[in-house]
Design an enzyme around this catalytic site. Structure first.
Site, PDB file in Angstrom:
ATOM      1  N   PHE A  44       0.860  -1.186   0.000  1.00  0.00           N
ATOM      2  CA  PHE A  44       0.000   0.000   0.000  1.00  0.00           C
ATOM      3  C   PHE A  44       0.892   1.231   0.000  1.00  0.00           C
ATOM      4  O   PHE A  44       1.757   1.376   0.862  1.00  0.00           O
ATOM      5  CB  PHE A  44      -0.923   0.025   1.222  1.00  0.00           C
ATOM      6  CG  PHE A  44      -1.913   1.148   1.181  1.00  0.00           C
ATOM      7  CD1 PHE A  44      -3.114   1.011   0.497  1.00  0.00           C
ATOM      8  CD2 PHE A  44      -1.643   2.360   1.801  1.00  0.00           C
ATOM      9  CE1 PHE A  44      -4.033   2.059   0.432  1.00  0.00           C
ATOM     10  CE2 PHE A  44      -2.547   3.407   1.743  1.00  0.00           C
ATOM     11  CZ  PHE A  44      -3.741   3.258   1.054  1.00  0.00           C
TER      12      PHE A  44
ATOM     13  N   ASP B  67       9.153   2.788   1.224  1.00  0.00           N
ATOM     14  CA  ASP B  67       7.981   3.508   1.727  1.00  0.00           C
ATOM     15  C   ASP B  67       7.933   3.309   3.239  1.00  0.00           C
ATOM     16  O   ASP B  67       7.528   2.263   3.730  1.00  0.00           O
ATOM     17  CB  ASP B  67       6.722   2.946   1.051  1.00  0.00           C
ATOM     18  CG  ASP B  67       5.436   3.564   1.592  1.00  0.00           C
ATOM     19  OD1 ASP B  67       5.472   4.233   2.646  1.00  0.00           O
ATOM     20  OD2 ASP B  67       4.379   3.352   0.963  1.00  0.00           O
TER      21      ASP B  67
ATOM     22  N   LYS C 118       2.771  10.263   8.097  1.00  0.00           N
ATOM     23  CA  LYS C 118       2.082   9.795   9.306  1.00  0.00           C
ATOM     24  C   LYS C 118       2.697  10.376  10.580  1.00  0.00           C
ATOM     25  O   LYS C 118       2.455  11.513  10.939  1.00  0.00           O
ATOM     26  CB  LYS C 118       2.027   8.270   9.327  1.00  0.00           C
ATOM     27  CG  LYS C 118       1.015   7.676   8.346  1.00  0.00           C
ATOM     28  CD  LYS C 118       0.820   6.199   8.561  1.00  0.00           C
ATOM     29  CE  LYS C 118      -0.179   5.580   7.599  1.00  0.00           C
ATOM     30  NZ  LYS C 118      -1.567   5.940   7.865  1.00  0.00           N
TER      31      LYS C 118
END
Length: 401
Positions: free
Chosen positions: A136, A221, A250
């Site tokens: 993702f 990532d 995040k």
């Protein structure tokens, strides 16, 4: 105006299906809703609230910067952005930083940079991107196509081309795919949404070696795994594998929206003036808060504490499982933890999340079979134990339903 869950259905696009719970106040790892009900927060806004709610360092930074300057755009630069970039460069392999607003935008920048780098240095044929099934990487059309979950990318027309996928931890399959036409490989150093799956040392090193062999850029990532989540500042530091490009978001802002792409000077020079940009990227408010979060997390005591708290989480989850026999495995790194349901409860992970909410616990899922926990990195031991007591009640509820 009455603000409740029903108002969502009247005024919001229906791409979310939020809980009926509407939190209005948070402190540390505890949250209170409109009715004053208290929740222990093991979700952390999906691995975002790395210092919990309303941490004094973040509140102080926001208030201080809020009385100075809010926004400039990148026609000019600003002090918080330059300070944060310098600290990120000093603490990582990177030499250059690009700021964005989110993980998806940081990943979009990384992919565009990789394609531009390959085009400039090797020509148009070198455009293939390899990523991994169940990965993702965000919700832009480029990143959702690179992410290895067709359910998120299908249904929007023709997809960006020359993107292929193979299974995570399958080095033979990866070696069969990569070639001199591969410009980049994008991978999570621990898969988050895909089920909290760690790479083997052999796989991580093998991917790095094959990227080097074929002059392909390795993009890590670290949107979910970065900024202390695994007990390292960034997860790559625990793998002893250095990427060419790294993305962060995040937890980087501790709850304030910000993303970053980190890379080397040699690679960065291919994003020349005008090739990419972001109106809000490097916003002074965001960077001031992120600097405070980064300074707080990038501390040996905090990072060591993450691993100690992770051990307690695992111990308590195993104790619950010995009584109720619902999980086949507890896995993850640091405070990115997945409890994998066994065959008897296959596809029912969300039932544990819903039951947890009923018993005053906020948690997550990672797919249909994994209950996910991403709490504050500084969550007190007392809150871990109280949260796990509530989770045990949730487990008992599901088992006895």
């Amino acid at each position: 105006m009455t603000v409740n869950r029903e108002l969502f259905d009247h005024v919001m696009v229906p791409n979310y299906a939020p809980s009926s719970v509407i939190p209005v106040r948070g402190e540390g790892s505890r949250v209170w809703d409109q009715q004053g009900r208290e929740f222990i927060d093991f979700a952390g806004g999906i691995a975002v609230n790395c210092l919990g709610h309303c941490h004094p360092a973040l509140v102080g930074a926001l208030k201080e910067q809020g009385e100075k300057i809010w926004h400039l755009s990148n026609v000019m630069t600003n002090e918080p952005a330059l300070r944060l970039a310098k600290k990120m460069v000093d603490a990582t392999f990177a030499e250059k930083v690009y700021f964005a607003n989110s993980g998806a935008e940081a990943n979009e920048a990384a992919l565009k940079l990789a394609r531009r780098f390959a085009l400039d240095k090797f020509g148009a044929e070198k455009s293939q991107i390899i990523a991994f099934n169940k990965g993702f990487h965000g919700r832009t059309f480029f990143t959702v196509t690179v992410g290895g979950q067709a359910a998120y990318s299908d249904g929007f027309g023709p997809k960006p081309g020359d993107i292929v996928h193979c299974d995570y931890n399958d080095l033979a399959a990866f070696e069969a795919l990569i070639s001199d036409n591969t410009c980049a490989v994008m991978m999570e150093p621990i898969q988050g949404e895909g089920g909290i799956i760690s790479p083997t040392d052999e796989f991580a090193q093998g991917v790095r070696d094959l990227c080097t062999k074929h002059n392909a850029l390795l993009i890590f990532d670290e949107v979910q795994s970065g900024v202390g989540r695994t007990g390292e500042l960034y997860a790559y530091q625990g793998l002893n594998v250095v990427p060419d490009i790294l993305t962060s978001a995040k937890a980087l802002g501790g709850g304030f929206p910000i993303g970053a792409m980190l890379t080397t000077t040699e690679i960065a020079q291919h994003l020349k003036v005008g090739t990419h940009g972001s109106t809000y990227g490097g916003n002074p408010l965001a960077c001031a808060v992120a600097e405070a979060a980064f300074d707080t997390v990038n501390n040996p005591e905090v990072l060591a504490g993450v691993k100690a708290k992770a051990a307690l989480f695992t111990e308590l989850l195993n104790a619950i499982n010995e009584k109720y026999h619902v999980f086949s495995e507890i896995r993850g790194q640091g405070l990115l933890i997945g409890a994998v349901v066994n065959e008897q409860y296959k596809g029912r992970a969300k039932e544990f999340l819903v039951a947890g909410t009923e018993h005053g616990l906020m948690s997550l899922v990672a797919g249909a079979d994994v209950v996910r926990f991403t709490p504050s990195l500084v969550i007190p031991e007392a809150d871990i134990r109280e949260g796990m007591a509530r989770f045990e009640k949730a487990v008992a509820h599901v088992v006895n339903a």
